[in-house]
Design a protein around this motif. Structure first.
Motif, mmCIF file in Angstrom:
data_model
loop_
_atom_site.group_PDB
_atom_site.id
_atom_site.type_symbol
_atom_site.label_atom_id
_atom_site.label_comp_id
_atom_site.label_asym_id
_atom_site.label_seq_id
_atom_site.Cartn_x
_atom_site.Cartn_y
_atom_site.Cartn_z
ATOM 1 N N PRO A 126 -26.836 -9.744 3.523
ATOM 2 C CA PRO A 126 -26.816 -10.955 2.683
ATOM 3 C C PRO A 126 -25.669 -11.923 2.956
ATOM 4 C CG PRO A 126 -27.272 -9.029 1.360
ATOM 5 C CD PRO A 126 -26.913 -8.539 2.721
ATOM 6 N N LEU A 127 -24.546 -11.430 3.455
ATOM 7 C CA LEU A 127 -23.434 -12.321 3.797
ATOM 8 C C LEU A 127 -23.268 -12.458 5.304
ATOM 9 C CD1 LEU A 127 -20.715 -11.293 1.177
ATOM 10 C CD2 LEU A 127 -22.344 -13.175 1.073
ATOM 11 N N GLY A 128 -24.179 -11.890 6.069
ATOM 12 C CA GLY A 128 -24.101 -11.954 7.525
ATOM 13 C C GLY A 128 -23.198 -10.860 8.086
ATOM 14 N N THR A 129 -22.871 -11.008 9.371
ATOM 15 C CA THR A 129 -21.990 -10.047 10.042
ATOM 16 C C THR A 129 -20.851 -10.790 10.720
ATOM 17 O OG1 THR A 129 -23.296 -10.108 12.073
ATOM 18 C CG2 THR A 129 -23.890 -8.420 10.475
ATOM 19 N N ASP A 130 -19.803 -10.054 11.047
ATOM 20 C CA ASP A 130 -18.659 -10.670 11.711
ATOM 21 C C ASP A 130 -18.796 -10.537 13.228
ATOM 22 O OD1 ASP A 130 -18.062 -8.017 12.180
ATOM 23 O OD2 ASP A 130 -16.154 -8.042 11.122
ATOM 24 N N ASN A 131 -17.721 -10.845 13.971
ATOM 25 C CA ASN A 131 -17.780 -10.863 15.427
ATOM 26 C C ASN A 131 -17.914 -9.474 16.046
ATOM 27 O OD1 ASN A 131 -15.228 -10.136 14.699
ATOM 28 N ND2 ASN A 131 -14.196 -11.332 16.275
ATOM 29 N N LEU A 132 -17.778 -8.406 15.260
ATOM 30 C CA LEU A 132 -17.992 -7.050 15.760
ATOM 31 C C LEU A 132 -19.283 -6.440 15.222
ATOM 32 C CD1 LEU A 132 -14.372 -5.611 15.542
ATOM 33 C CD2 LEU A 132 -15.585 -6.428 17.566
ATOM 34 N N GLY A 133 -20.063 -7.205 14.464
ATOM 35 C CA GLY A 133 -21.324 -6.717 13.925
ATOM 36 C C GLY A 133 -21.171 -5.939 12.629
ATOM 37 N N GLN A 191 -23.704 -9.040 16.357
ATOM 38 C CA GLN A 191 -22.527 -9.878 16.108
ATOM 39 C C GLN A 191 -22.927 -11.252 15.574
ATOM 40 O OE1 GLN A 191 -22.935 -8.771 19.518
ATOM 41 N NE2 GLN A 191 -21.028 -7.795 20.110
ATOM 42 N N LEU A 192 -22.142 -11.730 14.632
ATOM 43 C CA LEU A 192 -22.239 -13.086 14.078
ATOM 44 C C LEU A 192 -23.651 -13.465 13.638
ATOM 45 C CD1 LEU A 192 -19.852 -14.894 16.573
ATOM 46 C CD2 LEU A 192 -19.332 -14.083 14.266
ATOM 47 N N MET A 193 -24.344 -12.519 12.991
ATOM 48 C CA MET A 193 -25.674 -12.814 12.460
ATOM 49 C C MET A 193 -25.537 -13.654 11.197
ATOM 50 S SD MET A 193 -27.682 -9.202 12.920
ATOM 51 C CE MET A 193 -29.078 -9.812 12.016
ATOM 52 N N SER A 194 -26.491 -14.551 11.000
ATOM 53 C CA SER A 194 -26.489 -15.344 9.778
ATOM 54 C C SER A 194 -27.016 -14.486 8.623
ATOM 55 C CB SER A 194 -27.352 -16.592 9.965
ATOM 56 O OG SER A 194 -28.672 -16.208 10.267
ATOM 57 N N PRO A 195 -26.814 -14.923 7.395
ATOM 58 C CA PRO A 195 -27.287 -14.141 6.256
ATOM 59 C C PRO A 195 -28.788 -13.863 6.326
ATOM 60 C CG PRO A 195 -25.794 -15.840 5.506
ATOM 61 C CD PRO A 195 -26.050 -16.095 6.967
ATOM 62 N N SER A 196 -29.163 -12.634 5.971
ATOM 63 C CA SER A 196 -30.563 -12.216 5.970
ATOM 64 C C SER A 196 -30.725 -11.149 4.886
ATOM 65 C CB SER A 196 -30.940 -11.653 7.332
ATOM 66 O OG SER A 196 -30.203 -10.477 7.602
ATOM 67 N N ALA A 197 -31.931 -10.589 4.786
ATOM 68 C CA ALA A 197 -32.169 -9.539 3.795
ATOM 69 C C ALA A 197 -31.366 -8.292 4.130
ATOM 70 C CB ALA A 197 -33.654 -9.208 3.727
ATOM 71 N N ALA A 198 -31.191 -7.998 5.399
ATOM 72 C CA ALA A 198 -30.438 -6.810 5.806
ATOM 73 C C ALA A 198 -28.936 -7.000 5.619
ATOM 74 C CB ALA A 198 -30.735 -6.486 7.263
ATOM 75 N N ASP A 202 -21.025 -5.457 8.607
ATOM 76 C CA ASP A 202 -21.648 -6.106 7.457
ATOM 77 C C ASP A 202 -20.571 -6.700 6.548
ATOM 78 O OD1 ASP A 202 -24.110 -6.560 5.830
ATOM 79 O OD2 ASP A 202 -22.963 -5.370 4.391
ATOM 80 N N MET A 203 -20.652 -7.996 6.287
ATOM 81 C CA MET A 203 -19.624 -8.674 5.501
ATOM 82 C C MET A 203 -19.680 -8.315 4.018
ATOM 83 S SD MET A 203 -17.725 -10.148 7.605
ATOM 84 C CE MET A 203 -16.706 -11.005 6.445
ATOM 85 N N LEU A 204 -20.879 -8.097 3.460
ATOM 86 C CA LEU A 204 -20.974 -7.704 2.055
ATOM 87 C C LEU A 204 -20.309 -6.344 1.834
ATOM 88 C CD1 LEU A 204 -21.936 -8.147 -0.828
ATOM 89 C CD2 LEU A 204 -24.126 -7.145 -0.175
ATOM 90 N N ALA A 205 -20.533 -5.411 2.750
ATOM 91 C CA ALA A 205 -19.894 -4.097 2.637
ATOM 92 C C ALA A 205 -18.377 -4.232 2.711
ATOM 93 C CB ALA A 205 -20.397 -3.176 3.737
ATOM 94 N N ARG A 206 -17.898 -5.124 3.553
ATOM 95 C CA ARG A 206 -16.457 -5.318 3.684
ATOM 96 C C ARG A 206 -15.869 -5.971 2.434
ATOM 97 N NH1 ARG A 206 -14.345 -4.112 8.287
ATOM 98 N NH2 ARG A 206 -12.648 -5.616 8.240
ATOM 99 N N VAL A 207 -16.577 -6.925 1.841
ATOM 100 C CA VAL A 207 -16.101 -7.579 0.614
ATOM 101 C C VAL A 207 -16.056 -6.574 -0.539
ATOM 102 C CG1 VAL A 207 -16.731 -9.273 -1.154
ATOM 103 C CG2 VAL A 207 -16.786 -9.913 1.250
#
Length: 91
Positions: free
Chosen positions: A66-73, A57-64, A75-80
């Motif tokens: 790139p846009l981080g994760t939300d409060n449920l873990g 949950q709420l990870m900052s951007p990383s290689a895995a 992937d934000m890039l996949a959601r966008v």
């Protein structure tokens, strides 16, 4: 004297395309590239946009992620990418 026939005026939009305006070409190329990325992106990225991972949950951007994760873990890039595909319409 022979009358000189004048050509009909070319519409402005056609004139811009035939003159190869570099700004117009760059804009159209950018839009086409964006549309292709948005249409093909979810298959290339491979993360499920609705997959909940409670340990991430709420990870900052990383290689895995790139846009981080939300409060449920999720992937934000996949959601966008998934949302953009839906917004484009027939995809």
């Amino acid at each position: 004297m022979a009358a000189i026939a004048e050509a009909a005026p070319v519409p402005t939009s056609r004139r811009r395309l035939t003159n190869r305006d570099p700004v117009l070409i760059a804009a159209l190329t950018g839009l086409a590239l964006l549309a292709v990325v948005l249409l093909v992106g979810p298959w290339l990225w491979g993360h499920d946009p609705n997959s909940v991972t409670l340990g991430q949950q709420l990870m900052s951007p990383s290689a895995a992620h790139p846009l981080g994760t939300d409060n449920l873990g999720r992937d934000m890039l996949a959601r966008v990418l998934s949302g953009a595909r839906t917004s484009l319409g027939p995809a």
